[in-house]
Motif scaffolding. Sequence first.
Motif, PDB file in Angstrom:
ATOM      1  N   LEU A  55      36.505 -17.609 -61.579  1.00 41.41           N
ATOM      2  CA  LEU A  55      35.651 -17.355 -60.420  1.00 41.41           C
ATOM      3  C   LEU A  55      35.865 -18.447 -59.383  1.00 41.41           C
ATOM      4  O   LEU A  55      35.824 -19.637 -59.702  1.00 41.41           O
ATOM      5  N   ILE A  56      36.112 -18.038 -58.139  1.00 42.98           N
ATOM      6  CA  ILE A  56      36.214 -18.977 -57.026  1.00 42.98           C
ATOM      7  C   ILE A  56      35.014 -18.725 -56.115  1.00 42.98           C
ATOM      8  O   ILE A  56      34.939 -17.684 -55.453  1.00 42.98           O
ATOM      9  N   PRO A  57      34.037 -19.642 -56.096  1.00 42.46           N
ATOM     10  CA  PRO A  57      32.845 -19.428 -55.262  1.00 42.46           C
ATOM     11  C   PRO A  57      33.204 -19.340 -53.785  1.00 42.46           C
ATOM     12  O   PRO A  57      33.984 -20.145 -53.266  1.00 42.46           O
ATOM     13  N   ALA A  58      32.657 -18.332 -53.118  1.00 38.31           N
ATOM     14  CA  ALA A  58      32.903 -18.145 -51.689  1.00 38.31           C
ATOM     15  C   ALA A  58      31.869 -17.185 -51.132  1.00 38.31           C
ATOM     16  O   ALA A  58      31.455 -16.254 -51.828  1.00 38.31           O
ATOM     17  N   PRO A  59      31.429 -17.388 -49.878  1.00 34.58           N
ATOM     18  CA  PRO A  59      30.545 -16.405 -49.247  1.00 34.58           C
ATOM     19  C   PRO A  59      31.324 -15.126 -48.960  1.00 34.58           C
ATOM     20  O   PRO A  59      32.564 -15.142 -48.930  1.00 34.58           O
ATOM     21  N   ALA A  60      30.606 -14.043 -48.732  1.00 30.74           N
ATOM     22  CA  ALA A  60      31.283 -12.771 -48.460  1.00 30.74           C
ATOM     23  C   ALA A  60      32.237 -12.891 -47.277  1.00 30.74           C
ATOM     24  O   ALA A  60      33.348 -12.355 -47.303  1.00 30.74           O
ATOM     25  N   ALA A  61      31.819 -13.627 -46.235  1.00 25.82           N
ATOM     26  CA  ALA A  61      32.655 -13.762 -45.037  1.00 25.82           C
ATOM     27  C   ALA A  61      33.908 -14.586 -45.297  1.00 25.82           C
ATOM     28  O   ALA A  61      34.880 -14.484 -44.538  1.00 25.82           O
ATOM     29  N   GLY A  62      33.903 -15.398 -46.332  1.00 25.40           N
ATOM     30  CA  GLY A  62      35.061 -16.240 -46.626  1.00 25.40           C
ATOM     31  C   GLY A  62      35.811 -15.821 -47.877  1.00 25.40           C
ATOM     32  O   GLY A  62      36.720 -16.530 -48.317  1.00 25.40           O
ATOM     33  N   ALA A  96      40.304  -3.941 -65.747  1.00 26.57           N
ATOM     34  CA  ALA A  96      41.195  -3.026 -66.456  1.00 26.57           C
ATOM     35  C   ALA A  96      42.625  -3.106 -65.919  1.00 26.57           C
ATOM     36  O   ALA A  96      43.576  -2.799 -66.636  1.00 26.57           O
ATOM     37  N   ARG A  97      42.783  -3.525 -64.656  1.00 25.60           N
ATOM     38  CA  ARG A  97      44.112  -3.606 -64.057  1.00 25.60           C
ATOM     39  C   ARG A  97      44.796  -4.942 -64.336  1.00 25.60           C
ATOM     40  O   ARG A  97      46.008  -5.062 -64.193  1.00 25.60           O
ATOM     41  N   ALA A  98      44.036  -5.964 -64.692  1.00 28.14           N
ATOM     42  CA  ALA A  98      44.597  -7.311 -64.867  1.00 28.14           C
ATOM     43  C   ALA A  98      45.184  -7.465 -66.263  1.00 28.14           C
ATOM     44  O   ALA A  98      44.485  -7.308 -67.261  1.00 28.14           O
ATOM     45  N   GLY A  99      46.479  -7.805 -66.333  1.00 29.40           N
ATOM     46  CA  GLY A  99      47.102  -7.980 -67.630  1.00 29.40           C
ATOM     47  C   GLY A  99      46.902  -9.362 -68.214  1.00 29.40           C
ATOM     48  O   GLY A  99      46.746  -9.508 -69.415  1.00 29.40           O
ATOM     49  N   ALA A 100      46.933 -10.419 -67.365  1.00 26.55           N
ATOM     50  CA  ALA A 100      46.844 -11.786 -67.868  1.00 26.55           C
ATOM     51  C   ALA A 100      45.714 -12.573 -67.225  1.00 26.55           C
ATOM     52  O   ALA A 100      45.099 -13.420 -67.863  1.00 26.55           O
ATOM     53  N   LEU A 101      45.424 -12.320 -65.940  1.00 18.89           N
ATOM     54  CA  LEU A 101      44.469 -13.156 -65.231  1.00 18.89           C
ATOM     55  C   LEU A 101      43.727 -12.340 -64.181  1.00 18.89           C
ATOM     56  O   LEU A 101      44.341 -11.600 -63.412  1.00 18.89           O
ATOM     57  N   LEU A 102      42.401 -12.472 -64.162  1.00 14.60           N
ATOM     58  CA  LEU A 102      41.560 -11.871 -63.126  1.00 14.60           C
ATOM     59  C   LEU A 102      40.838 -12.990 -62.399  1.00 14.60           C
ATOM     60  O   LEU A 102      40.136 -13.786 -63.016  1.00 14.60           O
ATOM     61  N   ILE A 103      41.035 -13.068 -61.079  1.00 14.35           N
ATOM     62  CA  ILE A 103      40.368 -14.072 -60.253  1.00 14.35           C
ATOM     63  C   ILE A 103      39.417 -13.351 -59.313  1.00 14.35           C
ATOM     64  O   ILE A 103      39.828 -12.441 -58.583  1.00 14.35           O
ATOM     65  N   VAL A 104      38.144 -13.741 -59.332  1.00 19.81           N
ATOM     66  CA  VAL A 104      37.131 -13.120 -58.480  1.00 19.81           C
ATOM     67  C   VAL A 104      36.649 -14.150 -57.465  1.00 19.81           C
ATOM     68  O   VAL A 104      36.202 -15.237 -57.838  1.00 19.81           O
ATOM     69  N   CYS A 105      36.765 -13.810 -56.183  1.00 20.11           N
ATOM     70  CA  CYS A 105      36.327 -14.696 -55.108  1.00 20.11           C
ATOM     71  C   CYS A 105      35.074 -14.119 -54.476  1.00 20.11           C
ATOM     72  O   CYS A 105      35.112 -13.017 -53.903  1.00 20.11           O
ATOM     73  N   GLY A 106      33.963 -14.847 -54.575  1.00 17.24           N
ATOM     74  CA  GLY A 106      32.713 -14.345 -54.027  1.00 17.24           C
ATOM     75  C   GLY A 106      31.542 -15.211 -54.428  1.00 17.24           C
ATOM     76  O   GLY A 106      31.705 -16.304 -54.972  1.00 17.24           O
ATOM     77  N   ASP A 107      30.342 -14.696 -54.166  1.00 16.93           N
ATOM     78  CA  ASP A 107      29.097 -15.404 -54.484  1.00 16.93           C
ATOM     79  C   ASP A 107      28.848 -15.317 -55.988  1.00 16.93           C
ATOM     80  O   ASP A 107      28.609 -14.221 -56.510  1.00 16.93           O
ATOM     81  N   PRO A 108      28.891 -16.429 -56.734  1.00 13.82           N
ATOM     82  CA  PRO A 108      28.737 -16.383 -58.195  1.00 13.82           C
ATOM     83  C   PRO A 108      27.431 -15.743 -58.639  1.00 13.82           C
ATOM     84  O   PRO A 108      27.411 -14.966 -59.593  1.00 13.82           O
ATOM     85  N   GLN A 109      26.328 -16.066 -57.944  1.00 13.80           N
ATOM     86  CA  GLN A 109      25.036 -15.519 -58.346  1.00 13.80           C
ATOM     87  C   GLN A 109      25.028 -13.999 -58.208  1.00 13.80           C
ATOM     88  O   GLN A 109      24.572 -13.279 -59.091  1.00 13.80           O
ATOM     89  N   ARG A 110      25.578 -13.520 -57.082  1.00 17.04           N
ATOM     90  CA  ARG A 110      25.600 -12.070 -56.869  1.00 17.04           C
ATOM     91  C   ARG A 110      26.503 -11.372 -57.888  1.00 17.04           C
ATOM     92  O   ARG A 110      26.136 -10.340 -58.449  1.00 17.04           O
TER      93      ARG A 110
END
Length: 215
Positions: free
Chosen positions: A93-100, A192-206
């Motif tokens: 998880l990479i914390p980031a606001p929706a706009a960023g 389901a599409r990620a074979g080795a690594l899934l990176i999610v950029c967004g608001d962690p709480q949300r």
Amino acid sequence: MPLIPEEPQIHESVPGPRATSAAGRTAPTPRPVPGPGPRPAPPRGAPAASARPGKPGPAAPPRGPVAAPPAQRTGSPQPPASETGTAGAQLQLIPAPAAGAIDAADEAVDLLLDSGRAPGEILVLTTGETHPWAAHELSFGEASYWAQHDAADDVFYADADAERATGRPVVVVAVNGDTDEVTARALPSAMARAGALLIVCGDPQRINTVLGAGV
């Protein structure tokens, strides 16, 4: 459990010391030869004729025959792209606001390329507004756009609900808007599409609230 921020590692090679002659003498310094200077290096992780959003240069058309999707390739130490995220993919998880979120996703892609990932192994998805690169390529028509996806020789950008976007070893998701319901559908699909690594950029709480802290 909740997503924990992590970053890909960057590995660099360091050249060894230059060998000298048996008598301990160093070789004479070569004199400069007239002529044009060295050519600039192409953008890292991408062909010299192509460029991702924010970097100057026209996009190159797909080259050569269509490559097999990453899910069909063998000999890689990474799990195949056909594996589901819950079974074999690492979650970051990479914390980031929706706009960023898109900017954070682009930075993650740069880090992945610097760490040695091939461009064709990376899929970038957006839950809200379409990524600028996808919008640019779609302006030339869907046939050309999806031909680049099928060639699998460069980073591909798509909307999270694009069913035609197949799995790749690394999937980066920019949670850059839309409703919680859309996000709740998009993230499991990305897993389901990620074979080795899934990176999610967004608001962690949300993100953890939407998924019920189950990732």
